[in-house]
Design an enzyme around this catalytic site. Structure first.
Site, PDB file in Angstrom:
ATOM      1  N   TYR A  85       0.815  -1.216   0.000  1.00 36.61           N
ATOM      2  CA  TYR A  85       0.000   0.000   0.000  1.00 36.61           C
ATOM      3  C   TYR A  85       0.851   1.269   0.000  1.00 36.61           C
ATOM      4  O   TYR A  85       0.576   2.214  -0.752  1.00 36.61           O
ATOM      5  CB  TYR A  85      -0.918  -0.021   1.221  1.00 36.61           C
ATOM      6  N   GLU A  97      -5.882   2.265  -7.244  1.00 39.47           N
ATOM      7  CA  GLU A  97      -6.633   1.426  -6.315  1.00 39.47           C
ATOM      8  C   GLU A  97      -7.864   0.876  -7.043  1.00 39.47           C
ATOM      9  O   GLU A  97      -8.629   1.634  -7.642  1.00 39.47           O
ATOM     10  CB  GLU A  97      -7.047   2.224  -5.081  1.00 39.47           C
ATOM     11  N   ASP A 132      -8.627  13.510  -2.502  1.00 39.20           N
ATOM     12  CA  ASP A 132      -7.648  12.429  -2.631  1.00 39.20           C
ATOM     13  C   ASP A 132      -6.882  12.635  -3.934  1.00 39.20           C
ATOM     14  O   ASP A 132      -7.434  12.443  -5.023  1.00 39.20           O
ATOM     15  CB  ASP A 132      -8.343  11.062  -2.635  1.00 39.20           C
ATOM     16  N   CYS A 209     -26.686   8.333 -14.969  1.00 34.36           N
ATOM     17  CA  CYS A 209     -26.215   7.591 -16.136  1.00 34.36           C
ATOM     18  C   CYS A 209     -27.428   7.265 -17.007  1.00 34.36           C
ATOM     19  O   CYS A 209     -28.401   6.669 -16.532  1.00 34.36           O
ATOM     20  CB  CYS A 209     -25.515   6.318 -15.689  1.00 34.36           C
TER      21      CYS A 209
END
Length: 218
Positions: A85, A97, A132, A209
C-alpha cells in the site's frame, strides 16, 4: 514508508519501483459473505475491475448489489509487481486502487454495474478524486472480455454526453483490457464492513447515467 512528493503522472516503464516476486498474503474468505476471495468462482461468472478513487468505499458499493458474488480490493494498471500500500500511495508504482468485481451475469447486468460506477464518483478528475490526490486515485475500468469492452465503450459515450450537457467532462477514465491484478493487504479487504465509521471519500457528479445506448436499468 514516507515519500515527500507524489508524481502527477504514471511512471514510465523502467522508472517504477522494483516490487517483489512474492504475492501479498490475503484472507481466504470474503469478510461479508464468506465467499472464496481468490476463487475458484462459479463457471458462469464474469470478472471486471473498477477504479473509483479510494477503494474502501468503492468496494462496499459493489458487494451490496444483488448478483455480485465476490469483491476484493487491490492494485492494478502499473509496472511494479506485488506492491504494498505504501508503495502504491507513493505514486511510484503506476497502480491505481481497484475493486475486483466477480458477478453472475444472469442476476446482474454489466450495465447495472456500470451505472453504479459512473454515478458514484467523478470520472472527469484525472489523477484524483476530490481531496484524494495522486495517480492511485485515478478512475479506471479494466475489462476481461471483448463483449465487456463493447458495453463499456457504449456506456462511456452515453455518460460523457450526459456530463457535457451539465457542463462537465471529458471523461478521463482509463479503459483497457485488464492488466495484472495484485491483491491488497487483508487489512484493506472489505474495510468498511470491519470499520463502519471508516473513511469514504466517494462523491458523484449528480448526473444520472442514461438508460439506453448500452446502459440499461436492471
Amino acid at each position: 514508508m514516507f515519500f515527500k512528493r507524489k508524481p502527477s503522472s504514471v511512471p514510465a516503464l523502467g522508472e517504477a519501483l522494483a516490487g517483489r516476486d512474492k504475492e501479498m498474503p490475503v484472507a481466504s474468505e470474503h469478510f461479508v459473505n464468506g465467499a472464496a476471495l481468490k476463487g475458484p468462482y462459479p463457471e458462469a461468472s464474469e470478472t471486471i475491475y473498477f477504479g473509483m478513487g479510494c477503494f474502501w468505499g468503492a468496494e462496499r458499493l459493489f458487494w451490496q448489489l444483488p448478483g455480485v458474488l465476490v469483491t476484493a480490493v487491490g492494485y492494478q494498471g502499473g509496472q511494479t509487481p506485488n506492491p504494498d500500500y505504501d508503495e502504491v500511495c507513493s505514486g511510484q508504482t503506476g497502480h491505481t486502487e481497484i475493486v475486483k468485481v466477480v458477478y453472475d451475469p444472469a442476476k446482474i447486468s454489466l450495465e447495472t454495474l456500470l451505472k453504479t460506477f459512473w454515478e458514484e464518483h467523478d470520472p472527469t478528475q484525472g489523477m484524483r478524486q476530490g481531496n484524494d490526490v495522486g495517480t492511485q486515485y485515478r478512475s479506471a475500468i479494466y475489462t476481461t472480455t471483448d463483449a465487456q469492452a463493447s458495453v463499456v465503450a457504449a456506456s462511456k459515450q452515453a455518460y460523457e454526453a450526459a456530463l457535457g450537457q451539465r457542463g462537465l467532462g471529458p471523461i478521463t477514465t482509463e479503459i483497457r483490457p485488464a492488466p495484472d491484478f495484485y491483491y491488497a493487504e487483508t487489512y484493506h479487504q472489505q474495510y468498511l464492513a470491519k470499520n463502519p465509521r471508516g473513511y469514504c471519500g466517494l462523491a458523484g457528479t449528480g448526473v444520472s447515467c442514461p438508460v439506453g445506448v448500452g446502459v440499461a436499468a436492471e
